[in-house]
Design an enzyme around this catalytic site. Sequence first.
Site, PDB file in Angstrom:
ATOM      1  NE  ARG A  20      -6.381  92.066  44.911  1.00  0.00           N
ATOM      2  CZ  ARG A  20      -6.594  92.894  43.903  1.00  0.00           C
ATOM      3  NH1 ARG A  20      -6.408  92.479  42.666  1.00  0.00           N
ATOM      4  NH2 ARG A  20      -6.998  94.134  44.118  1.00  0.00           N
ATOM      5  CE  LYS A 119      -9.579  76.592  33.643  1.00  0.00           C
ATOM      6  NZ  LYS A 119      -9.996  77.823  34.298  1.00  0.00           N
ATOM      7  CB  ILE A 439      -8.678  85.976  22.725  1.00  0.00           C
ATOM      8  CG1 ILE A 439      -7.746  84.961  22.071  1.00  0.00           C
ATOM      9  CG2 ILE A 439      -9.747  85.236  23.520  1.00  0.00           C
ATOM     10  CD1 ILE A 439      -8.399  84.110  20.993  1.00  0.00           C
ATOM     11  CB  SER A 441      -9.115  91.765  27.070  1.00  0.00           C
ATOM     12  OG  SER A 441      -8.240  90.666  27.234  1.00  0.00           O
ATOM     13  CD  GLU A 492     -13.105  91.779  26.257  1.00  0.00           C
ATOM     14  OE1 GLU A 492     -12.797  91.456  27.424  1.00  0.00           O
ATOM     15  OE2 GLU A 492     -13.277  90.946  25.349  1.00  0.00           O
ATOM     16  CD1 TRP A 569     -14.250  80.026  36.210  1.00  0.00           C
ATOM     17  CD2 TRP A 569     -13.891  81.701  34.786  1.00  0.00           C
ATOM     18  NE1 TRP A 569     -13.235  79.641  35.377  1.00  0.00           N
ATOM     19  CE2 TRP A 569     -12.990  80.645  34.488  1.00  0.00           C
ATOM     20  CE3 TRP A 569     -13.851  82.861  34.009  1.00  0.00           C
ATOM     21  CZ2 TRP A 569     -12.060  80.721  33.452  1.00  0.00           C
ATOM     22  CZ3 TRP A 569     -12.919  82.942  32.980  1.00  0.00           C
ATOM     23  CH2 TRP A 569     -12.030  81.889  32.707  1.00  0.00           C
ATOM     24  CG  ASP A 607     -14.555  84.541  25.171  1.00  0.00           C
ATOM     25  OD1 ASP A 607     -14.439  84.152  24.005  1.00  0.00           O
ATOM     26  OD2 ASP A 607     -14.020  85.584  25.606  1.00  0.00           O
ATOM     27  CG  HIS A 703      -1.453  83.224  30.670  1.00  0.00           C
ATOM     28  ND1 HIS A 703      -2.131  82.753  29.577  1.00  0.00           N
ATOM     29  CD2 HIS A 703      -2.410  83.625  31.552  1.00  0.00           C
ATOM     30  CE1 HIS A 703      -3.429  82.854  29.782  1.00  0.00           C
ATOM     31  NE2 HIS A 703      -3.629  83.388  30.962  1.00  0.00           N
TER      32      HIS A 703
END
Length: 760
Positions: A20, A119, A439, A441, A492, A569, A607, A703
């Site tokens: 990464r 997506k 939502i 977290s 979370e 996922w 979710d 985001h």
Amino acid sequence: MANVQLKTSVIGFPRIGKNRELKFTSEKYFKGEISREQLEQTAKEIRGYGWKKQQDAGISFIPSNDFSFYDNMLDTAFLFGAVSERYKNLSLGELDAYFAAAHGYQGEKGDVKALPMKKWFNTNYHYIVPEISDSTKIVFDASCAAKSKPVAEFNEAKSLGIETGPSLIGPYTFLRFATYTGEKKAKDFAGDAAIAYGNLLLELYKNGARWVSLCESALVFDMGNEEKNLFENIYKKLLGFVREKSELKILLQTYFGDIRDVYETVCKLNFDGIGLDFIEGKKTLDLIKKSFPEKTLLFAGIVNGKNIWRSDYAKKRDLISKIAEFVPYENIVVSSSCSLLHVPYTTGQEEKISADIKKHFAFAEEKLYELKEIALGEEKDFEKNALLFASERVFKTDSVQKALENLKDSDFERKPDFAEREKIQHAKFNLPFLPTTTIGSFPQTKDVRANRAAYKNGTISKEQYEEFNKKKIKECIKLQEELGLDVLVHGEFERNDMVEYFGTQLYGYIFTRNAWVQSYGTRCVKPPIIWSDVARRDSMTVSWSVFAQKCTKKIVKGMLTGPVTILNWSFPREDISLREQALQIALAIREEVLDLEKNGIQIIQIDEAALREKLPLRRSDWHCEYLDWAIPAFRLVHSGVKPETQIHTHMCYSEFNDIIRDIDDMDADVITFEASRSDLKILDALKKADFRTEVGPGVYDIHSPRVPSKDEIVAALKKMLEKVPAEKLWVNPDCGLKTRGEEETVLSLKNLVAAAKEMR
């Protein structure tokens, strides 16, 4: 197979870096901690690594220009000047303007939102949606051609002694996936796009390229006459322009399905190569049986680029033999079915997975050698592969199979109906108009990640780990109370990922150490692998939710991930249907839902962020192949709760308008949608469908690091109230806050609450 060594091809290779590197380097660049030159050096190393791996594996057609700092659709927009003036006017320089378009900008040079993100077909990868206005000029700037990304990366590979075929998102797919802000539509830009692409292809030819791949994956959608004419008109002009001035060979590459609606046209256009998907293309073999151009190479996508299981060489050889009845062996190129962007780099970094299990997996680098061995056709490779498939890999679990057999129609129906439940819940909760929530977290700060890593590595005890998380939960609850939010979450802090967290506590899953896959930009996910039948071990979230609820008199939501998202996922099994896997997961999550309710949790959010993700690309397949089991799987999860227990769900970054009635049929009580980046376009669909479920379209984009003003959120709420009754509207961000910083999160939520109070 005949005694012919087949050539091999890869459509694309992973680009986040084996460890990464691109993610970490990009994030340092965004923070101003490293220079642009350091960022570009990391990118150069990642590209070189991928090209060298493909060269070492003997791949015949190696792509270049499949790398991206963020997204290839965004690359294409900048390449041809299809960029909104608001990003150019920031005067940031091209790379920083590019990043501003990807995730927004807020600073001394301006304040702009990011472009929408959606997506990419039926994958968990997201693309940036280009924005084209009536004044947009699609051109290729010949004055800086040598610096253009495709040319520069082709020459970079050439300097390493590696011949590549530059890969471009094709003009039809680019224009079809763009949004249009004025009167003009795709057809009005077709001629300019053809010439712009033509000039780029000629520049690549001048620099030594002999093959160029134009990826037209949008051809696998349903196509009417308008779409067919657009495609044909673009390519008649483009091919004529290029062939008049060069001998460049052009590959039309498709993937994610078959091109039944436009196949005959494609064959008549005289491409030098045509790439077809034999994994997801249900009719691809039937199409080539009808005809295939005599001198054209067929790039046959027979190695699955989207899943991680080993290929069965015997089945691949049989498929190639069937193809060879209609296409000569010497014209067949063995290819991946799509870009390997959708799988991790290599199994070589998975030391903790036993060899007996790991031998069943093929990540990107292993798939290169699968392509090579299938193409060579040597018996020793085929015999070794046959041993892998000779014995049964996993066995069914009796209790899971029995539970599936005992399912009844009533298990998929919640009683009483929605209207009656809504009255009961309004009376019980007595929330204000426009109730505010998040939502799920909250920011995963360095100390949160360090605590989790220390527990995982065994350097702290379970008690120390849990005590730290309880402290964070208390702080999170207190913060939400101070902000004035109406329905709270526990934050979370115990979760690394909304799927992996649950998978680690379910029977049937296998987890990797470094099998990261790019989701968008610098966001990477590590999908777990479904190895066998799935079942719940024990309660997974109850203790955290109960603790959080004890910290406040306000309602705290229990937070779960739904069965369809967990499945979509994950890397799924290929030996049983997706439907069966979804129902197995649904039964496990159902147990958790009932356990939360039994322990006093009054609102439970389940979710389904990825509901749309695996929707078939052709409308005729939507229900029979997907929705007819995906929607019931969600209903199975919550059908057993009491009327006064409120069920929420959340969805993001997909087009939902055309399945809005199916979403309503999920029979949740509240649904929150990502909506801010798509300019609240979902509101029209909600009104048209007379949507009964209460909704929370996201009022700001999480985001992006930019902080929305109170007035901006008020304006969004006013727009929502034109289409959604006030008694059905919730106020929330458009997704979880895990990836955001603490300061921007607090400021954004302050403005959100202030906006809701002003509107009340």
